[in-house]
Enzyme design. Structure first.
Site, mmCIF file in Angstrom:
data_model
loop_
_atom_site.group_PDB
_atom_site.id
_atom_site.type_symbol
_atom_site.label_atom_id
_atom_site.label_comp_id
_atom_site.label_asym_id
_atom_site.label_seq_id
_atom_site.Cartn_x
_atom_site.Cartn_y
_atom_site.Cartn_z
ATOM 1 N N GLU A 299 10.423 1.352 9.951
ATOM 2 C CA GLU A 299 11.445 2.329 9.515
ATOM 3 C C GLU A 299 10.805 3.690 9.671
ATOM 4 O O GLU A 299 9.970 4.090 8.855
ATOM 5 C CB GLU A 299 11.812 2.092 8.049
ATOM 6 C CG GLU A 299 12.625 0.854 7.788
ATOM 7 C CD GLU A 299 14.114 1.068 8.034
ATOM 8 O OE1 GLU A 299 14.532 2.204 8.309
ATOM 9 O OE2 GLU A 299 14.859 0.087 7.959
ATOM 10 N N GLU B 280 10.550 16.015 14.288
ATOM 11 C CA GLU B 280 10.819 15.865 12.856
ATOM 12 C C GLU B 280 9.848 16.746 12.068
ATOM 13 O O GLU B 280 8.632 16.622 12.213
ATOM 14 C CB GLU B 280 10.634 14.404 12.421
ATOM 15 C CG GLU B 280 11.001 14.203 10.966
ATOM 16 C CD GLU B 280 10.625 12.819 10.436
ATOM 17 O OE1 GLU B 280 9.496 12.371 10.691
ATOM 18 O OE2 GLU B 280 11.459 12.209 9.770
ATOM 19 N N SER C 193 5.952 7.591 9.403
ATOM 20 C CA SER C 193 6.207 8.435 10.581
ATOM 21 C C SER C 193 6.160 7.613 11.864
ATOM 22 O O SER C 193 5.523 6.554 11.933
ATOM 23 C CB SER C 193 5.172 9.551 10.637
ATOM 24 O OG SER C 193 3.884 9.000 10.831
ATOM 25 N N THR D 169 2.525 7.073 13.173
ATOM 26 C CA THR D 169 1.795 5.989 12.495
ATOM 27 C C THR D 169 2.394 4.632 12.871
ATOM 28 O O THR D 169 1.664 3.660 13.059
ATOM 29 C CB THR D 169 1.828 6.182 10.965
ATOM 30 O OG1 THR D 169 1.392 7.502 10.655
ATOM 31 C CG2 THR D 169 0.916 5.189 10.271
ATOM 32 N N GLY D 170 3.705 4.581 13.000
ATOM 33 C CA GLY D 170 4.354 3.319 13.397
ATOM 34 C C GLY D 170 3.844 2.827 14.735
ATOM 35 O O GLY D 170 3.563 1.633 14.908
ATOM 36 N N CYS E 226 13.874 10.813 5.652
ATOM 37 C CA CYS E 226 14.019 10.350 7.040
ATOM 38 C C CYS E 226 15.437 10.553 7.549
ATOM 39 O O CYS E 226 15.668 10.817 8.712
ATOM 40 C CB CYS E 226 13.638 8.887 7.122
ATOM 41 S SG CYS E 226 14.603 7.860 5.985
ATOM 42 N N LYS F 4 0.849 -1.194 0.000
ATOM 43 C CA LYS F 4 0.000 0.000 0.000
ATOM 44 C C LYS F 4 0.885 1.244 0.000
ATOM 45 O O LYS F 4 1.543 1.553 0.986
ATOM 46 C CB LYS F 4 -0.904 0.022 1.249
ATOM 47 C CG LYS F 4 -1.865 1.185 1.227
ATOM 48 C CD LYS F 4 -2.110 1.684 2.625
ATOM 49 C CE LYS F 4 -2.481 3.131 2.756
ATOM 50 N NZ LYS F 4 -1.943 4.118 1.862
HETATM 51 P P1 NAD Z 1 2.811 8.406 7.265
HETATM 52 O O1 NAD Z 1 3.154 7.710 8.522
HETATM 53 O O2 NAD Z 1 1.813 9.501 7.322
HETATM 54 O O3 NAD Z 1 2.228 7.374 6.175
HETATM 55 C C1 NAD Z 1 2.965 6.258 5.735
HETATM 56 C C2 NAD Z 1 2.000 5.202 5.201
HETATM 57 O O4 NAD Z 1 1.184 4.721 6.263
HETATM 58 C C3 NAD Z 1 1.046 5.720 4.136
HETATM 59 O O5 NAD Z 1 0.887 4.719 3.152
HETATM 60 C C4 NAD Z 1 -0.238 5.947 4.905
HETATM 61 O O6 NAD Z 1 -1.386 5.882 4.107
HETATM 62 C C5 NAD Z 1 -0.186 4.803 5.879
HETATM 63 N N1 NAD Z 1 -0.981 5.007 7.106
HETATM 64 C C6 NAD Z 1 -1.273 6.175 7.719
HETATM 65 N N2 NAD Z 1 -2.021 5.940 8.817
HETATM 66 C C7 NAD Z 1 -2.195 4.612 8.893
HETATM 67 C C8 NAD Z 1 -2.875 3.754 9.811
HETATM 68 N N3 NAD Z 1 -3.509 4.229 10.878
HETATM 69 N N4 NAD Z 1 -2.857 2.425 9.597
HETATM 70 C C9 NAD Z 1 -2.189 1.927 8.534
HETATM 71 N N5 NAD Z 1 -1.540 2.686 7.633
HETATM 72 C C10 NAD Z 1 -1.543 4.009 7.815
HETATM 73 O O7 NAD Z 1 4.193 8.915 6.639
HETATM 74 P P2 NAD Z 1 4.418 9.890 5.401
HETATM 75 O O8 NAD Z 1 3.998 11.253 5.782
HETATM 76 O O9 NAD Z 1 3.894 9.287 4.155
HETATM 77 O O10 NAD Z 1 6.022 9.825 5.280
HETATM 78 C C11 NAD Z 1 6.887 10.603 6.037
HETATM 79 C C12 NAD Z 1 7.447 9.838 7.211
HETATM 80 O O11 NAD Z 1 8.089 8.649 6.775
HETATM 81 C C13 NAD Z 1 8.521 10.627 7.947
HETATM 82 O O12 NAD Z 1 8.317 10.516 9.335
HETATM 83 C C14 NAD Z 1 9.805 9.946 7.529
HETATM 84 O O13 NAD Z 1 10.868 10.097 8.428
HETATM 85 C C15 NAD Z 1 9.362 8.527 7.402
HETATM 86 N N6 NAD Z 1 10.294 7.764 6.555
HETATM 87 C C16 NAD Z 1 11.144 6.859 7.140
HETATM 88 C C17 NAD Z 1 12.070 6.169 6.367
HETATM 89 C C18 NAD Z 1 13.042 5.193 6.982
HETATM 90 O O14 NAD Z 1 13.657 4.435 6.236
HETATM 91 N N7 NAD Z 1 13.243 5.195 8.288
HETATM 92 C C19 NAD Z 1 12.109 6.380 4.990
HETATM 93 C C20 NAD Z 1 11.231 7.311 4.431
HETATM 94 C C21 NAD Z 1 10.322 7.986 5.212
#
Ligand code: NAD
Length: 481
Positions: A246, A382, A224, A227-228, A281, A171
């Site tokens: 991640e 962040e 993020s 969300t994690g 990230c 997804k």
């Molecule tokens: P996000 O957490 O908003 O969304 C990431 C994914 O999770 C999306 O596909 C979103 O639709 C899904 N999602 C959101 N809420 C959810 C839920 N309740 N249940 C299941 N899925 C859900 O992140 P973003 O804004 O798309 O990306 C930015 C973040 O990603 C930053 O915090 C960045 O640091 C992190 N990031 C980390 C790495 C790494 O390797 N550590 C790499 C790239 C980005």
């Protein structure tokens, strides 16, 4: 016309016909729509993946290598098109998104070559017995990815789970789904039906349905920290699941007075990933400089960042692109305001760009703050945007280390020094999953990438990522001699 999801090898819209708009954040133009998957659509994708697993788990290593190699070939053949979709969909510069495609192809080929490494061990045991371990795939892997490197994550993050014999439901972010949908369409004929499924929609519905599905025992999330945590909690409500994460970073760059200042300043600009609007990230967004060189460093840094030029994705001379969506833009601008309220000094940038033909897009001039309180929001949270915070200067190595480690996050870190002792001490004591010395940003292929503390669980881009998609089973045979 809407792009379609791929479920069980078939191209499908959402079962209720729902769509979400895909916008070009650099121009404000509507590009397309994407399916807004229902819970039933996700159930269908998981059912297709479960049924495909019955035969994919018995595929030969050669077949898995061949599939990943074919995926790499298909992505290569459509590299320009996929990079174009990403540049239009997420506002980043085309040349950067084109490089992302190459990274994805490398990853597919890398894991294609590692398929035979999913072996176990034999363990010495009593006469008349044989004890050995084997690595087995989990089954259906749910893969959730963020917006910042859409195709790179969509293509490279399916490589390890497929190589290990799992089937996948991926997804992408609802803000940048076009390239993942196109990838799914391009490979629908070459992947056995159900082995790779692409579902799109919101996190709250589509993502949640995948996380909460009882037949998805292995979840891998990039996104993020908030969300994690929600995913970890939600998964635990349903079953015992293996979840790797991640997550975000607020990564420190420490500059000692013995470093070449111009080199360190250039590295600070590069390490902030302004080329992706800071939306990375691993961005080194928290700079800590020794007091002897602090003022000169800030002056040169502000001059360099002030000279960066935002531009449309196709502009070959642009240094930075557009922020991915209006919500993200508001977040960035609100941190700029907050920084000023907190008493930090805005040295350059931080305002929306409305000239040079960019008025219809979501552009922010790259910002540098100085005199940032290490405990302030600007230093601790962040932002995931083009805002670089130089903290108050440090006096000695102990203080630098204390400041560098004083956040809940721990993804990457960098130290600039010519002193071998300082370099080793910081490599040892920085609380981060990936440490650079006199270097920034570089991911060396095959090395473990991932975070400590609230930056995540697990490592990727290496052999451990492949192993993380397997479960060890031990077999003990008494052959009765
Ligand atoms: P996000 O957490 O908003 O969304 C990431 C994914 O999770 C999306 O596909 C979103 O639709 C899904 N999602 C959101 N809420 C959810 C839920 N309740 N249940 C299941 N899925 C859900 O992140 P973003 O804004 O798309 O990306 C930015 C973040 O990603 C930053 O915090 C960045 O640091 C992190 N990031 C980390 C790495 C790494 O390797 N550590 C790499 C790239 C980005």
């Amino acid at each position: 016309m809407s792009a379609d999801m791929v479920i069980g090898g078939k191209l499908r819209p959402a079962s209720d016909g729902g769509v979400l708009d895909a916008w070009n954040p650099a121009t404000g133009a509507r590009l397309d729509t994407i399916p807004d998957a229902t819970t039933e659509d996700v159930d269908d994708a998981v059912a297709a993946a479960s049924s495909a697993f019955a035969s994919w788990r018995r595929s030969t290593p050669g077949e898995r290598t061949a599939l990943l190699t074919t995926l790499a070939d298909v992505v290569t053949a459509h590299a320009d098109e996929l990079a174009r979709l990403d540049a239009d969909d997420n506002g980043s510069l085309y040349r950067e998104m084109r490089r992302d495609v190459d990274v994805a192809v490398f990853s597919l080929r890398y894991y294609a070559g590692l398929v035979l490494q999913t072996h176990g061990d034999t363990v010495p045991s009593e006469p008349g017995t044989l004890t050995y371990s084997v690595r087995r795939p989990y089954g259906v892997v749910g893969r959730l990815i963020p917006f910042n490197h859409p195709l790179m994550f969509a293509a490279s993050k399916i490589a390890a789970p497929l190589a290990a014999g799992n089937t996948v439901v991926i997804k992408p972010s609802e803000h940048t789904s076009l390239s993942a949908l196109r990838l799914g369409e391009l490979v629908a004929d070459v992947v056995p039906p159900g082995v790779l499924n692409v579902v799109t929609g919101t996190g709250a519905r589509c993502g949640d349905a995948l996380v909460a599905h009882p037949d998805v025992r292995r979840l891998a999330f990039t996104g993020s920290t908030a969300t994690g945590r929600a995913i970890q909690r939600r998964a635990a409500e349903v079953a015992i699941k293996t979840v790797t994460l991640e997550l975000g970073g607020k990564n420190p760059l420490v500059v000692f007075p013995d470093a070449d200042l111009d080199v360190a300043v250039a590295a600070a600009v590069r390490g902030m990933n302004f080329t992706w609007q800071g939306q990375s990230c691993g961005s080194l967004s928290r700079v800590v400089v020794h007091r002897d060189v602090h003022d000169a460093f800030v002056e040169r840094l502000a001059a360099r960042v002030g000279a960066l030029r935002p531009g449309l994705p196709d502009d070959p001379d642009a240094d930075t692109g557009a922020i991915v969506n209006a919500g993200q833009l508001d977040k960035v601008l609100s941190y700029v305001r907050l920084g000023q309220e907190e008493g930090a000094r805005l040295c350059t940038g931080g305002e929306r760009v409305t000239d040079g033909g960019l008025a219809d897009g979501l552009f922010v001039r790259p910002a540098v703050f100085a005199d940032v309180d290490p405990a302030s929001h600007l230093a601790q949270e962040e932002i995931f945007g083009p805002v670089l915070a130089v903290l108050r200067p440090f006096a000695d190595a102990d203080e630098a280390l204390r400041i560098a480690n004083a956040t809940s996050l721990g993804l990457t870190a960098s130290v600039f020094t010519r002193d071998l002792g300082t370099a080793h001490r910081f490599a040892e004591d920085l609380e981060a999953g990936y440490v650079w010395v006199n270097e920034v940003g570089r991911h060396v292929p095959g090395t473990p990438f991932g975070g400590v503390k609230d930056s995540g669980i697990g490592r990727e881009e290496d052999l451990d990522e492949l192993f993380s998609y397997t479960q060890l089973k031990n077999v003990h045979i008494n052959y009765g001699r």
